[in-house]
Design a protein around this motif. Structure first.
Motif, PDB file in Angstrom:
ATOM      1  N   VAL A  81       0.854  -1.184   0.000  1.00  0.00           N
ATOM      2  CA  VAL A  81       0.000   0.000   0.000  1.00  0.00           C
ATOM      3  C   VAL A  81       0.894   1.239   0.000  1.00  0.00           C
ATOM      4  O   VAL A  81       1.678   1.431   0.935  1.00  0.00           O
ATOM      5  N   PRO A  82       0.799   2.108  -1.006  1.00  0.00           N
ATOM      6  CA  PRO A  82       1.655   3.294  -1.072  1.00  0.00           C
ATOM      7  C   PRO A  82       1.147   4.449  -0.218  1.00  0.00           C
ATOM      8  O   PRO A  82       1.042   5.589  -0.672  1.00  0.00           O
ATOM      9  N   LEU A  83       0.825   4.150   1.039  1.00  0.00           N
ATOM     10  CA  LEU A  83       0.381   5.143   2.012  1.00  0.00           C
ATOM     11  C   LEU A  83       1.171   4.945   3.296  1.00  0.00           C
ATOM     12  O   LEU A  83       1.569   3.823   3.608  1.00  0.00           O
ATOM     13  N   PHE A  84       1.358   6.013   4.051  1.00  0.00           N
ATOM     14  CA  PHE A  84       2.181   5.960   5.250  1.00  0.00           C
ATOM     15  C   PHE A  84       1.336   5.995   6.523  1.00  0.00           C
ATOM     16  O   PHE A  84       0.298   6.646   6.579  1.00  0.00           O
ATOM     17  N   GLY A  85       1.815   5.315   7.552  1.00  0.00           N
ATOM     18  CA  GLY A  85       1.214   5.420   8.872  1.00  0.00           C
ATOM     19  C   GLY A  85       0.315   4.259   9.237  1.00  0.00           C
ATOM     20  O   GLY A  85      -0.377   3.683   8.389  1.00  0.00           O
ATOM     21  N   GLU A  86       0.313   3.933  10.532  1.00  0.00           N
ATOM     22  CA  GLU A  86      -0.518   2.835  11.018  1.00  0.00           C
ATOM     23  C   GLU A  86      -1.998   3.130  10.797  1.00  0.00           C
ATOM     24  O   GLU A  86      -2.792   2.216  10.525  1.00  0.00           O
ATOM     25  N   HIS A  87      -2.386   4.395  10.920  1.00  0.00           N
ATOM     26  CA  HIS A  87      -3.802   4.734  10.726  1.00  0.00           C
ATOM     27  C   HIS A  87      -4.269   4.385   9.315  1.00  0.00           C
ATOM     28  O   HIS A  87      -5.410   3.961   9.118  1.00  0.00           O
ATOM     29  N   GLN A  88      -3.357   4.519   8.333  1.00  0.00           N
ATOM     30  CA  GLN A  88      -3.740   4.160   6.971  1.00  0.00           C
ATOM     31  C   GLN A  88      -3.884   2.650   6.812  1.00  0.00           C
ATOM     32  O   GLN A  88      -4.713   2.176   6.033  1.00  0.00           O
ATOM     33  N   ALA A  89      -3.100   1.887   7.552  1.00  0.00           N
ATOM     34  CA  ALA A  89      -3.262   0.429   7.528  1.00  0.00           C
ATOM     35  C   ALA A  89      -4.654   0.046   8.026  1.00  0.00           C
ATOM     36  O   ALA A  89      -5.319  -0.837   7.458  1.00  0.00           O
ATOM     37  N   HIS A  90      -5.117   0.714   9.074  1.00  0.00           N
ATOM     38  CA  HIS A  90      -6.459   0.433   9.590  1.00  0.00           C
ATOM     39  C   HIS A  90      -7.540   0.876   8.607  1.00  0.00           C
ATOM     40  O   HIS A  90      -8.564   0.202   8.455  1.00  0.00           O
ATOM     41  N   ASN A  91      -7.299   2.007   7.922  1.00  0.00           N
ATOM     42  CA  ASN A  91      -8.249   2.432   6.893  1.00  0.00           C
ATOM     43  C   ASN A  91      -8.359   1.387   5.788  1.00  0.00           C
ATOM     44  O   ASN A  91      -9.455   1.089   5.296  1.00  0.00           O
ATOM     45  N   VAL A  92      -7.223   0.834   5.397  1.00  0.00           N
ATOM     46  CA  VAL A  92      -7.217  -0.183   4.341  1.00  0.00           C
ATOM     47  C   VAL A  92      -7.961  -1.433   4.798  1.00  0.00           C
ATOM     48  O   VAL A  92      -8.761  -2.015   4.054  1.00  0.00           O
ATOM     49  N   ALA A  93      -7.709  -1.875   6.029  1.00  0.00           N
ATOM     50  CA  ALA A  93      -8.393  -3.065   6.545  1.00  0.00           C
ATOM     51  C   ALA A  93      -9.908  -2.845   6.566  1.00  0.00           C
ATOM     52  O   ALA A  93     -10.683  -3.745   6.208  1.00  0.00           O
ATOM     53  N   THR A  94     -10.334  -1.655   6.976  1.00  0.00           N
ATOM     54  CA  THR A  94     -11.763  -1.334   6.980  1.00  0.00           C
ATOM     55  C   THR A  94     -12.327  -1.362   5.568  1.00  0.00           C
ATOM     56  O   THR A  94     -13.428  -1.880   5.327  1.00  0.00           O
ATOM     57  N   ALA A  95     -11.563  -0.829   4.620  1.00  0.00           N
ATOM     58  CA  ALA A  95     -12.013  -0.817   3.225  1.00  0.00           C
ATOM     59  C   ALA A  95     -12.117  -2.230   2.662  1.00  0.00           C
ATOM     60  O   ALA A  95     -13.062  -2.548   1.922  1.00  0.00           O
ATOM     61  N   VAL A  96     -11.158  -3.082   2.986  1.00  0.00           N
ATOM     62  CA  VAL A  96     -11.209  -4.473   2.522  1.00  0.00           C
ATOM     63  C   VAL A  96     -12.465  -5.153   3.052  1.00  0.00           C
ATOM     64  O   VAL A  96     -13.192  -5.835   2.312  1.00  0.00           O
ATOM     65  N   ALA A  97     -12.750  -4.963   4.341  1.00  0.00           N
ATOM     66  CA  ALA A  97     -13.948  -5.568   4.933  1.00  0.00           C
ATOM     67  C   ALA A  97     -15.214  -5.030   4.276  1.00  0.00           C
ATOM     68  O   ALA A  97     -16.167  -5.787   4.025  1.00  0.00           O
ATOM     69  N   ALA A  98     -15.244  -3.725   3.986  1.00  0.00           N
ATOM     70  CA  ALA A  98     -16.423  -3.139   3.350  1.00  0.00           C
ATOM     71  C   ALA A  98     -16.617  -3.686   1.942  1.00  0.00           C
ATOM     72  O   ALA A  98     -17.755  -3.955   1.519  1.00  0.00           O
ATOM     73  N   ALA A  99     -15.519  -3.850   1.215  1.00  0.00           N
ATOM     74  CA  ALA A  99     -15.614  -4.418  -0.132  1.00  0.00           C
ATOM     75  C   ALA A  99     -16.117  -5.860  -0.074  1.00  0.00           C
ATOM     76  O   ALA A  99     -16.963  -6.272  -0.884  1.00  0.00           O
ATOM     77  N   GLU A 100     -15.612  -6.635   0.884  1.00  0.00           N
ATOM     78  CA  GLU A 100     -16.110  -8.000   1.060  1.00  0.00           C
ATOM     79  C   GLU A 100     -17.605  -8.002   1.387  1.00  0.00           C
ATOM     80  O   GLU A 100     -18.369  -8.831   0.873  1.00  0.00           O
ATOM     81  N   ALA A 101     -18.017  -7.089   2.271  1.00  0.00           N
ATOM     82  CA  ALA A 101     -19.421  -7.027   2.668  1.00  0.00           C
ATOM     83  C   ALA A 101     -20.311  -6.721   1.476  1.00  0.00           C
ATOM     84  O   ALA A 101     -21.397  -7.294   1.332  1.00  0.00           O
ATOM     85  N   PHE A 102     -19.860  -5.840   0.599  1.00  0.00           N
ATOM     86  CA  PHE A 102     -20.665  -5.473  -0.554  1.00  0.00           C
ATOM     87  C   PHE A 102     -20.650  -6.551  -1.631  1.00  0.00           C
ATOM     88  O   PHE A 102     -21.698  -6.909  -2.190  1.00  0.00           O
ATOM     89  N   LEU A 103     -19.485  -7.081  -1.933  1.00  0.00           N
ATOM     90  CA  LEU A 103     -19.356  -7.988  -3.074  1.00  0.00           C
ATOM     91  C   LEU A 103     -19.851  -9.400  -2.791  1.00  0.00           C
ATOM     92  O   LEU A 103     -20.271 -10.104  -3.713  1.00  0.00           O
ATOM     93  N   GLY A 104     -19.785  -9.819  -1.524  1.00  0.00           N
ATOM     94  CA  GLY A 104     -20.207 -11.186  -1.239  1.00  0.00           C
ATOM     95  C   GLY A 104     -20.829 -11.365   0.117  1.00  0.00           C
ATOM     96  O   GLY A 104     -20.789 -12.457   0.683  1.00  0.00           O
ATOM     97  N   GLY A 105     -21.403 -10.286   0.653  1.00  0.00           N
ATOM     98  CA  GLY A 105     -22.034 -10.376   1.955  1.00  0.00           C
ATOM     99  C   GLY A 105     -21.078 -10.705   3.073  1.00  0.00           C
ATOM    100  O   GLY A 105     -21.490 -11.138   4.154  1.00  0.00           O
ATOM    101  N   GLY A 106     -19.779 -10.518   2.839  1.00  0.00           N
ATOM    102  CA  GLY A 106     -18.765 -10.822   3.840  1.00  0.00           C
ATOM    103  C   GLY A 106     -18.404 -12.288   3.921  1.00  0.00           C
ATOM    104  O   GLY A 106     -17.649 -12.692   4.804  1.00  0.00           O
ATOM    105  N   GLU A 107     -18.906 -13.097   2.982  1.00  0.00           N
ATOM    106  CA  GLU A 107     -18.691 -14.543   3.044  1.00  0.00           C
ATOM    107  C   GLU A 107     -17.824 -15.066   1.902  1.00  0.00           C
ATOM    108  O   GLU A 107     -17.406 -16.229   1.929  1.00  0.00           O
TER     109      GLU A 107
END
Length: 463
Positions: free
Chosen positions: A278-304
């Protein structure tokens, strides 16, 4: 025989001139409305306009985001992941850095001038109808932010898009974007900000922000204070939805520094995703990315259903988040960051310690007058060797003399320069950073406007 090419070129130049003129007129008309710093706490105007337009916000699914910090980066990350799967996307974010059209993006690109103008012309008669009714009743008319929301939803429907990823402007319950119902709601970390409008405690602010959580939706919740978690869980239960919480349902498992960013292993809702650059700096950005991954999973496949790892890696490697701990110049290194509240400044301080190793770091600071400058400066003091106090281009910017007096109390007079003119302040900071040799750096922060102004002064206007 004379060629027709010069005539064609002249006609094209005239057309472009007219387009730029019309664009300036439209932007001025939008800007002339009640500013977004003074919102009207009602959805009635926007609801009425959308009804007259045929409720375009109902023609596509929505991923809706709120929170205090990290909203824009998380929005951009979700959009980039979803787009990588082949879906067409609409993205709405705020505020903009340089151009109001940045707020409305189609497939990752700012809406083009022609479509922006055409959308404005399409919605304006309906906006004016509701505004006329409001004037007759002695009520407020459509605001700057509200008309941009109407335009965004109309443009997304017209495109059309497969999904819209929408960031609230302020709060949630009565934010204009909330005329849409999110299939997935995302709540990034909630903390104190905009207390004049949202409430003086995180509990009061959460009550407003959780209003985007709609019946049957999946709510993806970034790491929160316990009181915030409880209020979000209460709302989810009320509407019969499902909540997926960071550290319980998803998390950052590993994080390592990498050239130009960081490498992550993320535990998502449906799978573990290793070696994510990920070409972003800082631990807070890592958490933003993790949240985004979970949101994408939730939308694309109901999180499953797991995301395709190769698609995910490609999307994340292509990420950017302009104005968020962004390197905009080398020799010396100049970074800009839009942190403008206590939580954002803490994340910035931690990221500077975590991701950079400057022998000497000089801050260029311009902060809005309604922010807690004392707390912001105190938080940054340990990582800044010197500060140059200035102002940005907004009328809301604190006067340099007043901000400088606060800085002297915290840093000491020998570590503070007051340079009211921003271009001169950047030059002075670069000079001071040179005292540290090649490892010196400059950090410009205090507001999104400060980041935008410095980007523009250094010739960086893409976003």
């Amino acid at each position: 025989m004379a060629s027709g090419r010069p005539d064609a070129a002249a006609r094209e130049a005239e057309r472009n001139l007219e387009l730029r003129k019309r664009l300036r007129e439209v932007e001025a008309a939008i800007l002339g409305r009640t500013p977004e710093s003074s919102p009207e706490p009602s959805l009635e105007r926007v609801r009425r306009i959308m009804e007259l337009l045929g409720d375009p916000q109902r023609s596509f699914p929505v991923i809706h985001l709120t929170g205090t910090n990290g909203k824009t980066t998380t929005t951009r990350t979700i959009e980039r992941i979803v787009r990588e799967t082949g879906l067409s996307t609409g993205r709405f974010t705020s505020p903009h850095l340089h151009n109001v059209r940045e707020r409305i993006a189609l497939n990752g690109r700012s809406i083009d001038p022609e479509r922006f103008i055409a959308t404005y012309d399409d919605v304006l008669p309906y906006v004016e109808l509701i505004d006329n009714e409001a004037r007759e009743a002695g009520e407020p008319t459509t605001t700057y932010f509200e008309i941009l929301v109407v335009m965004a939803y109309a443009a997304f429907a017209d495109a059309p898009v497969d999904v819209a990823i929408v960031e609230v402007g302020l709060g949630g319950e009565w934010d204009a974007t909330n005329v849409a119902d999110g299939q997935v709601a995302v709540v990034t970390p909630v903390s104190l900000d905009h207390t004049r409008l949202l409430g003086s405690t995180v509990e009061e602010i959460t009550l407003e922000k959780r209003g985007i959580i709609k019946p049957g939706s999946i709510t993806v919740v970034g790491e929160q204070e316990p009181a915030v978690d409880e209020l979000i869980a209460e709302r989810v239960a009320e509407v019969g939805g499902a909540a997926k919480r960071e550290t319980i349902d998803f998390e950052v498992l590993e994080r390592d520094q990498a050239v130009g960013g960081q490498q992550l292993t993320v535990q998502g809702l449906a799978a573990t995703y290793p070696e994510l650059y990920v070409p972003l700096f800082g631990e807070h950005q890592a958490h933003n990315v993790a949240t985004a991954v979970a949101a994408a999973e939730a939308f694309l496949g109901g999180g499953e259903q797991p995301l395709d790892i190769d698609l995910l890696r490609a999307a994340l490697a292509d990420l950017d988040s302009p104005g968020r701990l962004e390197i905009v110049r080398r020799s010396p290194t100049v970074l800009v960051d839009g942190a403008h509240n206590a939580a954002g400044i803490r994340a910035l301080r931690n990221a500077m310690s975590d991701s950079f190793n400057f022998a000497r770091l000089v801050g260029v600071l311009a902060i809005f007058a309604d922010k807690d400058a004392d707390d912001m400066l105190s938080t940054l003091e340990p990582v800044l060797d010197h500060v140059v106090i200035t102002r940005n281009s907004s009328h809301r910017s604190m006067q340099p003399a007043a901000l400088g007096a606060i800085a002297v109390e915290i840093f000491g007079e020998e570590r503070v320069d007051i340079v009211p003119n921003l271009p001169d302040a950047i030059d002075r900071a670069a000079e001071l950073s040179d005292e540290g040799g090649v490892a010196g750096g400059v950090l410009a922060t205090g507001s999104i406007q400060t980041a935008a102004d410095v980007r523009a002064l250094l010739g960086v206007t893409d976003s």
